[in-house]
Design an enzyme around this catalytic site. Structure first.
Site, short mmCIF file in Angstrom:
data_model
loop_
_atom_site.label_atom_id
_atom_site.label_comp_id
_atom_site.label_asym_id
_atom_site.label_seq_id
_atom_site.Cartn_x
_atom_site.Cartn_y
_atom_site.Cartn_z
N LYS A 1 19.28 56.76 -41.62
CA LYS A 1 20.18 56.05 -42.54
C LYS A 1 19.80 54.56 -42.61
O LYS A 1 19.11 54.06 -41.73
CB LYS A 1 21.63 56.22 -42.08
CG LYS A 1 21.92 55.59 -40.72
CD LYS A 1 23.32 55.97 -40.21
CE LYS A 1 23.59 55.36 -38.85
NZ LYS A 1 24.81 55.93 -38.23
N ARG B 1 37.28 57.54 -37.28
CA ARG B 1 36.60 57.12 -38.51
C ARG B 1 36.80 58.19 -39.57
O ARG B 1 37.69 58.08 -40.40
CB ARG B 1 35.12 56.87 -38.19
CG ARG B 1 34.34 56.21 -39.29
CD ARG B 1 33.00 55.66 -38.82
NE ARG B 1 32.11 56.64 -38.23
CZ ARG B 1 30.86 56.37 -37.82
NH1 ARG B 1 30.39 55.14 -37.93
NH2 ARG B 1 30.10 57.30 -37.30
N TYR C 1 18.24 20.27 -43.90
CA TYR C 1 19.57 20.00 -44.46
C TYR C 1 20.53 19.50 -43.39
O TYR C 1 20.56 20.02 -42.27
CB TYR C 1 20.17 21.28 -45.05
CG TYR C 1 19.53 21.75 -46.32
CD1 TYR C 1 19.52 20.96 -47.47
CD2 TYR C 1 18.96 23.02 -46.39
CE1 TYR C 1 18.95 21.41 -48.64
CE2 TYR C 1 18.38 23.48 -47.56
CZ TYR C 1 18.37 22.67 -48.68
OH TYR C 1 17.81 23.12 -49.84
N MET D 1 16.93 28.69 -47.08
CA MET D 1 16.89 30.02 -47.70
C MET D 1 15.54 30.71 -47.50
O MET D 1 15.47 31.91 -47.27
CB MET D 1 17.22 29.93 -49.19
CG MET D 1 17.40 31.29 -49.83
SD MET D 1 17.72 31.23 -51.60
CE MET D 1 19.37 30.60 -51.66
C1 LIG Z 1 24.48 56.39 -36.95
C2 LIG Z 1 24.93 57.66 -36.36
C3 LIG Z 1 24.23 58.23 -35.29
C4 LIG Z 1 23.09 57.54 -34.57
O1 LIG Z 1 23.62 56.80 -33.51
P1 LIG Z 1 22.68 55.98 -32.51
O2 LIG Z 1 23.61 55.31 -31.59
O3 LIG Z 1 21.92 55.00 -33.36
O4 LIG Z 1 21.79 56.97 -31.86
C5 LIG Z 1 24.62 59.49 -34.85
N1 LIG Z 1 25.67 60.13 -35.44
C6 LIG Z 1 26.37 59.59 -36.44
C7 LIG Z 1 27.50 60.36 -37.02
C8 LIG Z 1 26.04 58.34 -36.93
O5 LIG Z 1 26.77 57.80 -37.92
#
Ligand SMILES: *Cc1c(COP(=O)(O)O)cnc(C)c1O
Length: 375
Positions: free
Chosen positions: A40, A136, A268, A315
């Site tokens: 992801k 969640r 800056y 930037m």
């Molecule tokens: C992001 C995620 C993971 C991966 O977790 P890590 O701590 O990066 O290994 C596993 N399961 C779900 C549902 C996630 O959202």
């Protein structure tokens, strides 16, 4: 990704390290448990397609992403492995998931009701998410579980292929809450198995849970942060159960070097004033690259030595104090190893009072990723 590189700032992604980390994880796992590579957020900023290919070559059996968009990018790159989407996908987008054989996550009877009304060429594959304490997404009670399972069993458009949960504290020293979640999961699984006999894939653990308790991980473990070579927390780093190699490093080159008199100000706000005659170098990276202003004062590596960032990060450019004159074009390492020293993502995370997960994610896609193959 970018064939034409005009700027002297880049991230290097060592795919050999990704392969090594997967091998290390697989060595810990029992045979019945496979690696699901979590790619992801563009593989935590490393590049989803390149990492997914390497992960599958290294023995991962499934891919996971957060969004349907991210799954489609993998399919467009001709990846044929099963792909699970963790997040909620709108019922009206389910036909797109079916068309590309993407597995979705389900945790609401309303969602099932809406998907039941669709006419699909074949059922959508679904993993059911159970919220055992993360708070969640996921269904939380036995009643919800019974109701949802019944709805699915009668659904013409849904094929249940998996069930899963997610731990909130698997990376902490105190495992009380982790054990509570594990027990809740076992109870739900027991109920589930008493009402349906269709075999489904079961998975519960992220990197932290899987590194610590590989034998408890059922059919898949979900390999995220540790696949990229970062430890989920200091607790896991200290436990030393797995040897990880970081895949991400960040580099730039000096584009300007000047000798500045004592008492001159830099950048800056004129927040930095030279204390003596100093050499100041400029590198072409700034907050638009995700190299945020809070990193003022952080070190970078030049010639294998630490040099501080001085003055405000702008930037597109950042100034550093050099110990002597270096030629334009000299390599500067912001994350990674140079000579015998290294700046780990962990060190930058500590400076920013955050977790290492954020560090490669925050380096924006204006910074090209260059891939090193390795073994
Ligand atoms: C992001 C995620 C993971 C991966 O977790 P890590 O701590 O990066 O290994 C596993 N399961 C779900 C549902 C996630 O959202």
């Amino acid at each position: 990704m970018h064939n034409n590189l005009y700027r002297s700032t880049w991230a290097e992604v060592d795919l050999g390290a990704i392969g090594h980390n997967i091998k290390e994880m697989r060595n810990r796992l029992p045979d019945h448990c496979a690696v699901m590579a979590v790619v992801k957020a563009d593989a935590y900023g490393h590049g989803a397609v390149e990492v997914a290919e390497k992960a599958l070559d290294s023995g991962a059996k499934m891919l996971a992403v957060a969004l349907l968009e991210e799954a489609l990018i993998l399919r467009e790159a001709h990846m044929a492995a099963p792909i699970l989407v963790f997040g909620r996908v709108n019922p009206e987008d389910v036909p797109t998931a079916v068309e590309h054989d993407i597995t979705l996550t389900c945790f609401q009877t309303d969602w099932i009701r809406e998907v039941n009304r669709l006419s699909l060429p074949s059922p959508v594959k679904v993993h059911m998410k159970w919220d055992t304490g993360m708070g969640r997404v996921g269904l939380r009670t036995e009643n919800e579980l019974r109701e949802t399972t019944a709805w699915m069993a009668n659904s013409p458009t849904i094929q249940l292929t998996g069930v899963y949960t997610h731990f909130a504290t698997a990376d902490e020293a105190d495992l009380t809450y982790f054990d509570l979640q594990q027990h809740r999961f076992e109870d739900l699984l027991h109920t589930f198995e008493s009402i349906t006999h269709d075999p489904v894939a079961v998975h519960i653990g992220n990197s932290a849970a899987s590194i610590r308790f590989p034998e408890r991980m059922y059919n898949y473990m979900r390999f995220g942060i540790a696949m990229y070579g970062l430890y989920p927390s200091d607790v896991l780093k200290d436990e030393g159960m797995i040897n990880l190699q970081p895949a991400f490093s960040l580099h730039s080159r000096l584009i300007h070097v000047k000798k500045v008199d004592q008492g001159e100000s830099i950048s800056y706000g004129a927040t930095y004033t030279t204390r003596e005659q100093e050499y100041i170098g400029t590198i072409p990276i700034g907050y638009a690259d995700g190299w945020i202003r809070k990193l003022q004062g952080m070190d970078v590596l030049v010639d294998g030595k630490r040099m501080p960032i001085v003055g405000r990060i702008t930037m597109d450019q950042t100034m550093i104090r050099l110990d002597k004159e270096y030629p334009v074009g000299t390599m500067v390492t912001l994350i990674g190893r140079q000579g015998t020293d290294q700046i780990e993502a962990d060190e930058i995370a500590a400076k920013l009072e955050t977790i290492n997960y954020e560090i490669p994610c925050m380096i924006s896609d204006r910074v090209p990723r260059l891939y090193k193959q390795g073994s």
